[in-house]
Scaffold this active site. Structure first.
Site, PDB file in Angstrom:
ATOM      1  N   ASN A   9      31.493  39.790  32.146  1.00  0.00           N
ATOM      2  CA  ASN A   9      31.925  38.832  33.170  1.00  0.00           C
ATOM      3  C   ASN A   9      31.979  39.568  34.505  1.00  0.00           C
ATOM      4  O   ASN A   9      32.888  40.343  34.753  1.00  0.00           O
ATOM      5  CB  ASN A   9      33.310  38.288  32.795  1.00  0.00           C
ATOM      6  CG  ASN A   9      33.882  37.385  33.873  1.00  0.00           C
ATOM      7  OD1 ASN A   9      33.153  36.929  34.764  1.00  0.00           O
ATOM      8  ND2 ASN A   9      35.173  37.112  33.807  1.00  0.00           N
ATOM      9  N   TRP A  10      30.979  39.299  35.340  1.00  0.00           N
ATOM     10  CA  TRP A  10      30.879  40.042  36.613  1.00  0.00           C
ATOM     11  C   TRP A  10      31.872  39.517  37.654  1.00  0.00           C
ATOM     12  O   TRP A  10      31.996  40.094  38.727  1.00  0.00           O
ATOM     13  CB  TRP A  10      29.458  39.944  37.162  1.00  0.00           C
ATOM     14  CG  TRP A  10      28.416  40.645  36.316  1.00  0.00           C
ATOM     15  CD1 TRP A  10      28.620  41.311  35.132  1.00  0.00           C
ATOM     16  CD2 TRP A  10      27.010  40.748  36.602  1.00  0.00           C
ATOM     17  NE1 TRP A  10      27.425  41.819  34.665  1.00  0.00           N
ATOM     18  CE2 TRP A  10      26.423  41.490  35.551  1.00  0.00           C
ATOM     19  CE3 TRP A  10      26.192  40.298  37.639  1.00  0.00           C
ATOM     20  CZ2 TRP A  10      25.053  41.783  35.513  1.00  0.00           C
ATOM     21  CZ3 TRP A  10      24.833  40.584  37.604  1.00  0.00           C
ATOM     22  CH2 TRP A  10      24.272  41.317  36.553  1.00  0.00           C
ATOM     23  N   LYS A  11      32.514  38.394  37.365  1.00  0.00           N
ATOM     24  CA  LYS A  11      33.453  37.783  38.315  1.00  0.00           C
ATOM     25  C   LYS A  11      32.779  37.622  39.686  1.00  0.00           C
ATOM     26  O   LYS A  11      31.624  37.241  39.744  1.00  0.00           O
ATOM     27  CB  LYS A  11      34.742  38.603  38.398  1.00  0.00           C
ATOM     28  CG  LYS A  11      35.302  38.937  37.016  1.00  0.00           C
ATOM     29  CD  LYS A  11      36.696  39.454  37.067  1.00  0.00           C
ATOM     30  CE  LYS A  11      37.090  39.980  35.691  1.00  0.00           C
ATOM     31  NZ  LYS A  11      38.515  40.110  35.496  1.00  0.00           N
ATOM     32  N   HIS A  96      38.740  30.744  31.926  1.00  0.00           N
ATOM     33  CA  HIS A  96      39.168  32.141  32.155  1.00  0.00           C
ATOM     34  C   HIS A  96      40.566  32.139  32.778  1.00  0.00           C
ATOM     35  O   HIS A  96      40.902  31.248  33.560  1.00  0.00           O
ATOM     36  CB  HIS A  96      38.173  32.837  33.083  1.00  0.00           C
ATOM     37  CG  HIS A  96      38.390  34.318  33.134  1.00  0.00           C
ATOM     38  ND1 HIS A  96      39.336  34.888  33.943  1.00  0.00           N
ATOM     39  CD2 HIS A  96      37.811  35.328  32.438  1.00  0.00           C
ATOM     40  CE1 HIS A  96      39.318  36.205  33.754  1.00  0.00           C
ATOM     41  NE2 HIS A  96      38.404  36.495  32.855  1.00  0.00           N
ATOM     42  N   GLU A  98      41.788  33.714  35.125  1.00  0.00           N
ATOM     43  CA  GLU A  98      41.812  33.715  36.592  1.00  0.00           C
ATOM     44  C   GLU A  98      41.618  32.298  37.136  1.00  0.00           C
ATOM     45  O   GLU A  98      41.962  32.018  38.285  1.00  0.00           O
ATOM     46  CB  GLU A  98      40.752  34.692  37.127  1.00  0.00           C
ATOM     47  CG  GLU A  98      41.201  36.136  36.928  1.00  0.00           C
ATOM     48  CD  GLU A  98      40.073  37.141  36.747  1.00  0.00           C
ATOM     49  OE1 GLU A  98      38.910  36.823  37.059  1.00  0.00           O
ATOM     50  OE2 GLU A  98      40.386  38.258  36.282  1.00  0.00           O
ATOM     51  N   GLU A 168      42.078  36.685  25.345  1.00  0.00           N
ATOM     52  CA  GLU A 168      42.289  37.600  26.462  1.00  0.00           C
ATOM     53  C   GLU A 168      43.750  37.536  26.901  1.00  0.00           C
ATOM     54  O   GLU A 168      44.133  36.645  27.672  1.00  0.00           O
ATOM     55  CB  GLU A 168      41.405  37.200  27.640  1.00  0.00           C
ATOM     56  CG  GLU A 168      39.930  37.185  27.339  1.00  0.00           C
ATOM     57  CD  GLU A 168      39.110  37.394  28.598  1.00  0.00           C
ATOM     58  OE1 GLU A 168      38.431  38.416  28.669  1.00  0.00           O
ATOM     59  OE2 GLU A 168      39.179  36.569  29.515  1.00  0.00           O
ATOM     60  N   GLY A 174      42.092  43.275  33.702  1.00  0.00           N
ATOM     61  CA  GLY A 174      41.967  43.991  34.970  1.00  0.00           C
ATOM     62  C   GLY A 174      43.156  44.880  35.296  1.00  0.00           C
ATOM     63  O   GLY A 174      43.311  45.320  36.438  1.00  0.00           O
ATOM     64  N   SER A 214      40.591  44.763  29.699  1.00  0.00           N
ATOM     65  CA  SER A 214      40.433  46.207  29.932  1.00  0.00           C
ATOM     66  C   SER A 214      39.686  46.917  28.808  1.00  0.00           C
ATOM     67  O   SER A 214      40.014  48.055  28.458  1.00  0.00           O
ATOM     68  CB  SER A 214      41.795  46.855  30.195  1.00  0.00           C
ATOM     69  OG  SER A 214      42.399  46.279  31.339  1.00  0.00           O
ATOM     70  N   GLY A 235      35.122  42.613  31.717  1.00  0.00           N
ATOM     71  CA  GLY A 235      35.074  42.408  33.159  1.00  0.00           C
ATOM     72  C   GLY A 235      34.634  43.684  33.865  1.00  0.00           C
ATOM     73  O   GLY A 235      33.446  44.019  33.914  1.00  0.00           O
ATOM     74  N   GLY A 236      35.601  44.409  34.405  1.00  0.00           N
ATOM     75  CA  GLY A 236      35.327  45.575  35.251  1.00  0.00           C
ATOM     76  C   GLY A 236      34.285  46.533  34.691  1.00  0.00           C
ATOM     77  O   GLY A 236      33.369  46.957  35.408  1.00  0.00           O
TER      78      GLY A 236
END
Ligand code: PEP
Length: 259
Positions: A9-11, A96, A98, A168, A174, A214, A235-236
């Protein structure tokens, strides 16, 4: 047997289409034609067409990060399932944290988006998970059960097998904090039991449930080795091709051992 599935997930990253294409190209080259592990990248919507061209001929799937529940009409700023299919998407992330917590998305909105995604023949990745406060109050199972009930309402058993779930924990996204493999396995087993109650055991056993929060090269193997953890939403660490490919290699090693 469920095939391990890793999605990046590149956000809202990276900042240029050139950098996005470079990242997708590196993933494509690193994955090659391997099919023992499922892989997808989920770039920002503005890059989807271009990334589709980069990924041509590759087994790497492409997901959007959101969509609207209507098929067309006066919904400024929104994207429909058929638009996502038209630019080459295979998957879409729904709910998600976010979006749930930052933008007020509810289970019933996610449920309508899920129906629209299935109509469009996208593979939905439905995210669920508790906040830190909810975990500290020992409400994780109640929260997750409620999210499953609300998000998946009205689905048939057959439709359910085409849905990917991502557990999640919000406190792990994150933050550098990861659920321990045992904490994650416990919730994944609970999710599978709930699916079994709602549908049936055979259906529950076919649903891919990813873990997210993470995940990185140093911790992915100990998560994926657990029986009910079928992959990761990353993600990151998916923004660095070397890290994403290292995690895919870990998954492939495990897939080979499990197979
Ligand atoms: C995510 O975006 O779904 C996620 C889990 O992010 P991170 O891996 O950075 O925690």
């Amino acid at each position: 047997m469920r095939t391990l599935f890793l999605a990046g997930n590149w956000k809202m990253n990276p900042n240029s289409h050139a950098a996005a294409a470079e990242l997708a190209q590196a993933v494509k080259v690193g994955v090659g034609q391997a099919s023992d592990v499922r892989v997808a990248v989920c770039p920002p919507a503005v890059y989807l067409s271009q990334i589709d061209a980069v990924l041509e001929g590759s087994p790497v799937g492409m997901g959007a990060q959101n969509m609207h529940w209507e098929d067309e009409g006066a919904f400024t700023g929104e994207l429909s399932g058929s638009m996502l299919i038209d630019v080459g998407c295979t998957h879409v992330i729904l709910g998600h944290s976010e979006r749930r917590h930052g933008l007020g998305e509810s289970d019933s909105m996610i449920n309508r988006k899920l129906a629209a995604a299935l109509r469009a023949r996208l593979i939905p990745i439905v995210c669920i998970g508790e906040t830190r406060e909810e975990r500290e109050e020992d409400r994780t199972e109640d929260v997750v059960a409620g999210q499953l009930q609300g998000s998946l309402a009205g689905l048939s058993a057959e439709q359910m097998t085409g849905v990917v779930l991502a557990y999640e924990p919000v406190w792990a996204i994150g933050t550098g904090l990861t659920a321990t493999p045992q904490q994650a396995q416990d919730v994944h087993a609970f999710i599978r039991d709930r699916l079994s109650d709602t549908f049936d055991r055979a259906t529950a056993n076919r649903v891919v449930v990813q873990y997210g929060g993470s995940v990185k090269p140093s911790n992915i193997a100990e998560l994926l080795v657990r029986p009910d953890i079928d992959g990761a939403l990353i993600g990151g660490a998916s923004l660095k091709a070397d890290d994403f490919l290292a995690m895919i290699r870990s998954a492939r090693d495990l897939a080979t051992k499990k197979g």
